[in-house]
Scaffold this active site. Structure first.
Site, PDB file in Angstrom:
ATOM      1  N   LYS A 120       0.822  -1.209   0.000  1.00 30.92           N
ATOM      2  CA  LYS A 120       0.000   0.000   0.000  1.00 30.92           C
ATOM      3  C   LYS A 120       0.854   1.257   0.000  1.00 30.92           C
ATOM      4  CE  LYS A 120      -1.207   2.542   3.139  1.00 30.92           C
ATOM      5  NZ  LYS A 120      -1.550   3.144   4.416  1.00 30.92           N
ATOM      6  N   ASP A 138      -6.053   0.787   1.019  1.00 31.39           N
ATOM      7  CA  ASP A 138      -5.921   0.999   2.465  1.00 31.39           C
ATOM      8  C   ASP A 138      -7.180   0.457   3.142  1.00 31.39           C
ATOM      9  OD1 ASP A 138      -7.928   2.808   1.962  1.00 31.39           O
ATOM     10  OD2 ASP A 138      -6.958   4.488   2.958  1.00 31.39           O
TER      11      ASP A 138
END
Ligand code: SF4
Length: 210
Positions: A120, A138
């Site tokens: 991420k 996320d």
């Protein structure tokens, strides 16, 4: 969900959040990297307060690499998980100085070799600092895209693959921000506000089930 409906979801979210953009403050790839590491399990607002004090003191990898994690900890404590975050920020800064002359690399492979940088964080840095087409997953993107039915996988990595397969590449980056904004402002983790959500009229699978 098919690609046509997914595009309709994106169009609705664009109407709802025409101003969607990153909410973390940063001015260059190094600040993007550090702010993103600090943002794990912390609000962007709090990260922005901390980095407004931190970046003028330690504006680049060379300055940060001179600190010990123990010296950095009190400066970032408010962001939570500060022990690990300090360790990773100092180690990543030292790696940047040692291997890249202080410059943040622009490939996923190199970014993910830096301490504290996972899938991420690498995606956010590539998107925000280098303008790459990316759709990092996320906590908000994971929850909201699964509720809507844009994805159904059970890990962020697999959800990212599904979103990449479903959505046009030119909407990935904006789509990342749109879904985050929707997760923060309407499709909350505990109590999604479905009654005022424009996706409740046939576009959200979770709403259609309930
Ligand atoms: S209808 Fe409800 S669950 Fe679906 S996206 Fe909107 S707020 Fe979230």
């Amino acid at each position: 969900m098919d690609a046509k409906r997914a595009a309709q979801v994106m169009a609705e979210l664009q109407k709802l959040y025409p101003e969607a953009k990153p909410e973390l403050h940063f001015r260059n790839p190094y600040e993007t990297l550090i702010a993103t590491i600090l943002s794990a399990q912390c609000t962007d607002k709090r990260v922005n307060l901390v980095t407004a004090r931190l970046f003028p003191l330690y504006p680049d990898a060379f300055a940060m690499a001179k600190l010990t994690p123990e010296e950095l900890e009190p400066l970032i404590k408010e962001c939570g998980l500060y022990h690990n975050k300090a360790k990773n920020i100092v180690a990543a800064s030292r790696a940047l100085v040692g291997q890249y002359d202080g410059v943040v690399p622009s490939t996923r492979e190199a970014l993910m070799k830096l301490p504290g940088v996972g899938q991420k964080t690498a995606g956010v840095v590539l998107l925000a600092a280098f303008g790459d087409d990316q759709i990092p997953v996320d906590t908000h993107v994971f929850r909201v895209s699964r509720r809507i039915g844009l994805a159904d996988a059970n890990t962020p990595e697999k959800v990212e693959q599904q979103l990449r397969a479903l959505l046009d590449r030119d909407i990935w980056s904006l789509g990342h921000h749109l879904i985050i904004w929707h997760g923060r402002r309407c499709c909350h983790a505990r109590k999604p506000e479905c009654e005022r959500c424009p996706l409740n009229a046939g576009l959200c699978e979770k709403h259609m089930e309930s």
